[in-house]
Design a protein around this motif. Structure first.
Motif, PDB file in Angstrom:
ATOM      1  N   VAL A  45      -0.328  11.591   6.408  1.00  0.00           N
ATOM      2  CA  VAL A  45       0.883  12.238   5.969  1.00  0.00           C
ATOM      3  C   VAL A  45       1.332  11.172   5.046  1.00  0.00           C
ATOM      4  O   VAL A  45       1.151   9.852   5.100  1.00  0.00           O
ATOM      5  CB  VAL A  45       1.866  12.544   6.909  1.00  0.00           C
ATOM      6  N   GLU A  46       2.174  11.320   3.934  1.00  0.00           N
ATOM      7  CA  GLU A  46       2.835  10.556   3.288  1.00  0.00           C
ATOM      8  C   GLU A  46       3.864   9.912   3.883  1.00  0.00           C
ATOM      9  O   GLU A  46       4.776  10.292   4.543  1.00  0.00           O
ATOM     10  CB  GLU A  46       3.419  10.966   1.982  1.00  0.00           C
ATOM     11  N   SER A  47       4.101   8.371   3.739  1.00  0.00           N
ATOM     12  CA  SER A  47       5.239   7.559   4.208  1.00  0.00           C
ATOM     13  C   SER A  47       5.101   6.253   3.632  1.00  0.00           C
ATOM     14  O   SER A  47       4.113   5.641   2.923  1.00  0.00           O
ATOM     15  CB  SER A  47       4.894   7.379   5.790  1.00  0.00           C
ATOM     16  N   GLY A  48       6.378   5.484   3.758  1.00  0.00           N
ATOM     17  CA  GLY A  48       6.383   4.164   3.263  1.00  0.00           C
ATOM     18  C   GLY A  48       6.889   4.319   1.953  1.00  0.00           C
ATOM     19  O   GLY A  48       7.255   5.378   1.187  1.00  0.00           O
ATOM     20  N   ASP A  49       7.126   3.066   1.107  1.00  0.00           N
ATOM     21  CA  ASP A  49       7.390   2.718   0.023  1.00  0.00           C
ATOM     22  C   ASP A  49       6.372   3.205  -0.959  1.00  0.00           C
ATOM     23  O   ASP A  49       5.201   3.176  -0.818  1.00  0.00           O
ATOM     24  CB  ASP A  49       7.927   1.590  -0.441  1.00  0.00           C
ATOM     25  N   CYS A  50       6.826   3.653  -2.190  1.00  0.00           N
ATOM     26  CA  CYS A  50       6.036   4.064  -3.302  1.00  0.00           C
ATOM     27  C   CYS A  50       5.342   2.884  -4.122  1.00  0.00           C
ATOM     28  O   CYS A  50       6.316   1.929  -4.332  1.00  0.00           O
ATOM     29  CB  CYS A  50       6.354   5.220  -4.469  1.00  0.00           C
ATOM     30  N   SER A  51       4.207   2.629  -4.112  1.00  0.00           N
ATOM     31  CA  SER A  51       3.641   1.334  -4.907  1.00  0.00           C
ATOM     32  C   SER A  51       2.623   1.704  -6.117  1.00  0.00           C
ATOM     33  O   SER A  51       2.282   0.765  -6.730  1.00  0.00           O
ATOM     34  CB  SER A  51       2.903   0.429  -3.946  1.00  0.00           C
ATOM     35  N   HIS A  52       2.317   3.053  -5.966  1.00  0.00           N
ATOM     36  CA  HIS A  52       1.455   3.504  -7.142  1.00  0.00           C
ATOM     37  C   HIS A  52       2.239   4.549  -8.007  1.00  0.00           C
ATOM     38  O   HIS A  52       2.870   5.478  -7.597  1.00  0.00           O
ATOM     39  CB  HIS A  52       0.145   4.224  -6.540  1.00  0.00           C
ATOM     40  N   TYR A  53       2.037   4.396  -9.130  1.00  0.00           N
ATOM     41  CA  TYR A  53       2.395   5.437 -10.137  1.00  0.00           C
ATOM     42  C   TYR A  53       1.609   5.700 -11.492  1.00  0.00           C
ATOM     43  O   TYR A  53       0.854   4.981 -11.420  1.00  0.00           O
ATOM     44  CB  TYR A  53       3.973   5.299 -10.503  1.00  0.00           C
TER      45      TYR A  53
END
Length: 304
Positions: A284-292
């Motif tokens: 599941v998705e969680s945490g801060d975004c670090s990839h874009y």
């Protein structure tokens, strides 16, 4: 005519010392152009066509189609081999360097600084392929330390290191797993075996290939604190094709059998990525975004 005395006086020409071949430093900082001065980079493992596909080796038409699917086969192969050699060397030194007690930021900077130096980073011409993934334990993928991150690597951790290199848009995407105690050795072994299984070739159907990966991975189990746990493939993560300057090229190699009849074709590049878990086998998705990433062929949007 020279006398014996004159001959003795005649100076011997000194031999010029042989030019010492450039070698990689530790940490790695010597650009590959200084080591491979002829611009020819090492070949990786080449898999021959076999069984029902062996006729491709002798088919002039199929060899021609494969050649035409590249913008320039020799140039394309040298670009991807250059990126692969950068990855191989940086990976070699990173395996020795990474130890418990280090911060995620230290590790990411070591890998990315080495990558930039060896590939001789030059704008969009060549450089880092994507943010370095340093995913710990139950985090399966796509974690990079953002500014201010204070996460420290511990001796009981399972660390997935995923980094990329690109040369003229040809992206090399590869990862490895590190542990510092034997508990999860069988998990690492099972995932590696599944990756080897997934290294298929032209004409294989992706849904069928996923079944082979699943079968290999599910043949492993891990003992944790006296309890036997089956290794499960993570069903909603996948490997993928890679396009020119495009990390996800549109085709996916899932890790559980499915009805996708899409085939691997001439000119395709794939990252075969297998994710094994002793948990439920789903992320599941969680945490801060670090990839874009930039959306390829995104529609124009008016600013006003």
């Amino acid at each position: 005519m020279l006398t014996a005395g004159d001959a003795k006086k005649k100076k011997k020409k000194k031999k010029k010392p042989k030019k010492k071949k450039a070698e990689q430093s530790d940490p790695p900082r010597v650009g590959l152009s200084k080591i491979f001065t002829n611009g020819i980079f090492p070949e990786g493992e080449i898999q021959p066509y076999k069984d029902d596909n062996s006729w491709r080796t002798t088919s002039e038409e199929k060899r021609y189609l494969e050649k035409m699917s590249m913008e320039d086969p020799e140039l394309a192969y040298q670009n991807i081999r250059r990126a692969a050699e950068v990855h191989r060397q940086v990976r070699h030194y990173a395996r020795k360097y990474i130890r418990p007690g280090m911060s995620m930021t230290e590790i990411a900077e070591y890998i990315e600084n080495g990558t930039r130096a060896l590939v001789e980073e030059n704008g969009l011409e060549c450089g880092v392929g994507f943010p370095t993934g340093l995913s710990l334990n139950n985090c399966a993928a796509h974690f990079s330390p953002n500014a201010g991150d204070t996460t420290i690597l511990r001796s009981g951790d399972v660390l997935k290191v995923d980094f990329g290199v690109h040369v003229k848009g040809r992206i090399l995407d590869s990862a490895f797993t590190l542990t510092w105690e034997p508990t999860y050795d069988k998990l690492v072994e099972g995932v590696k075996a599944a990756t080897d299984t997934g290294e298929a070739g032209i004409d294989v159907r992706l849904g069928e290939l996923a079944g082979y990966i699943q079968e290999t991975m599910e043949s492993y189990e891990v003992e944790v604190n006296g309890k036997i746990l089956p290794v499960k493939p993570i069903e909603n993560l996948s490997g993928h094709s890679i396009g020119l300057y495009q990390i996800h090229g549109g085709k996916s190699v899932l890790l559980v059998k499915n009805e996708d009849h899409t085939k691997m074709e001439e000119g395709d590049y794939f990252a075969i990525e297998t994710f094994g878990s002793t948990g439920r086998g789903r992320v599941v998705e969680s945490g801060d975004c670090s990839h874009y990433a930039k959306i390829i062929n995104a529609p124009r949007a008016p600013i006003r």
